[in-house]
Design a protein around this motif. Structure first.
Motif, PDB file in Angstrom:
ATOM      1  N   LEU A 195       0.844  -1.207   0.000  1.00 61.71           N
ATOM      2  CA  LEU A 195       0.000   0.000   0.000  1.00 61.71           C
ATOM      3  C   LEU A 195       0.876   1.253   0.000  1.00 61.71           C
ATOM      4  O   LEU A 195       0.591   2.215  -0.730  1.00 61.71           O
ATOM      5  N   ALA A 196       1.933   1.247   0.805  1.00 64.29           N
ATOM      6  CA  ALA A 196       2.819   2.418   0.868  1.00 64.29           C
ATOM      7  C   ALA A 196       3.446   2.690  -0.498  1.00 64.29           C
ATOM      8  O   ALA A 196       3.598   3.846  -0.909  1.00 64.29           O
ATOM      9  N   GLY A 197       3.795   1.635  -1.217  1.00 67.04           N
ATOM     10  CA  GLY A 197       4.364   1.801  -2.548  1.00 67.04           C
ATOM     11  C   GLY A 197       3.360   2.421  -3.506  1.00 67.04           C
ATOM     12  O   GLY A 197       3.697   3.332  -4.271  1.00 67.04           O
ATOM     13  N   LEU A 198       2.129   1.969  -3.456  1.00 65.51           N
ATOM     14  CA  LEU A 198       1.092   2.523  -4.339  1.00 65.51           C
ATOM     15  C   LEU A 198       0.795   3.973  -3.983  1.00 65.51           C
ATOM     16  O   LEU A 198       0.628   4.819  -4.864  1.00 65.51           O
ATOM     17  N   VAL A 199       0.749   4.279  -2.696  1.00 63.84           N
ATOM     18  CA  VAL A 199       0.525   5.671  -2.265  1.00 63.84           C
ATOM     19  C   VAL A 199       1.660   6.559  -2.770  1.00 63.84           C
ATOM     20  O   VAL A 199       1.431   7.657  -3.286  1.00 63.84           O
TER      21      VAL A 199
END
Ligand code: GLU
Length: 292
Positions: free
Chosen positions: A218-222
């Protein structure tokens, strides 16, 4: 949210038991693609290690759409922490980065790809669990993530890391993942797709309210989408990432575990993190390898 601070707080502080791979003691190395290749590696005849070294090639399943861990972007080749872990393993087999054939795996085809021999290993944000261990084996873990939620930056439904907080919301996730299995314990309003990146359009279009999977995915997508999305603070599961391999290949599993422990000790694991996930997330302590 300060992503670095949050992930630093959840980083595991597990003690690391260290042992060096006996067969790599007197190695010489060459520089290729920043990864030192152990050109002197020797292995027992008939072992998977010997076969891969003699073939001059290892086939690795990884994700292609997950920033920080496995992403094919402008360079056309996969990049990320999982990719660096694969390069570390290859280097101890005497193989350089250009002797790795990467194959895209999505969550639901990882076990079959290993079982059918389409890949030699899978390094793909792959949670070690007993169900999967019925058909494949895992080396590692080499990282521990936890499941959370990605929401629009304004978080209109006030979703938290407590899965009860989703109420009637529609949650997007990926078929065949632990994320799907875990969230189905709380709701039937699940939109299941093939890849996590496929969840962003449904959230933009209002067909889904949140995406749930591992916090680092999720952090990568954000990180790739400006101020559009946010990851809620906290996690509600433990997701130890392992390296999937053929069931019963204990020598190969030991070799990969030895390689991980050596890389924990000599700084290569940390360097792999810092050059990939570490550009956004704080550097954790490596978890203890589980030699089950
Ligand atoms: N780590 C979880 C799993 O292996 C979720 C991430 C993924 O699907 O790769 O199922």
């Amino acid at each position: 949210m300060n992503i670095k601070k949050t992930f630093g707080a959840i980083a595991m502080a597990a003690a690391v038991s260290l042992s060096l791979a006996a067969c790599t003691d007197s190695s010489t190395t060459t520089e290729t693609d920043d990864t030192e290749v152990n050109t002197d590696a020797t292995f027992p005849e008939g072992s998977t290690m010997a076969k891969l070294k003699d073939a001059g090639k290892i086939t690795v399943g990884t994700k292609y759409d997950q920033p920080l861990f496995g992403l094919v972007g402008a360079s056309g080749v996969p990049e990320g922490f999982d990719v660096e872990i694969a390069k570390l393993i290859a280097s101890e087999l005497g193989l350089s980065a250009d002797q790795i054939e990467f194959v895209e795996t999505v969550s639901q085809n990882r076990e079959p790809f290993i079982q059918n021999g389409q890949v030699d290993i899978v390094v793909a944000t792959y949670t070690i669990n007993d169900t999967r261990k019925e058909v494949i084996d895992f080396a590692g873990p080499y990282y521990e993530a936890g499941q959370s939620f990605l929401v629009p930056a304004s978080n209109p439904l006030n979703i938290t890391s407590d899965p009860e907080s989703i109420g009637d919301a529609t949650v997007c996730t990926v078929t065949g993942s632990t994320s799907e299995k875990n969230i189905r314990e709380y709701t039937d309003n699940v939109l299941a797709v093939d890849k996590y990146s496929d969840c962003l359009e449904p959230i933009r279009g209002g067909q889904a309210d949140a995406l749930t999977t591992d916090n680092v995915i999720l952090a990568g997508l954000v990180s790739q989408n400006g101020d559009e999305f946010a990851v809620v603070d906290g996690t509600f599961t433990a997701e130890p990432y392992g390296i999937g391999l053929q069931k019963g290949d204990d020598d190969f599993r030991d070799f990969i575990n030895d390689t991980l422990e050596a890389a924990y000790e000599d700084g290569r694991w940390e360097a792999a993190w810092e050059s990939t996930a570490g550009t956004v997330l704080e550097t954790p302590e490596p978890p203890s390898v589980d030699r089950y």
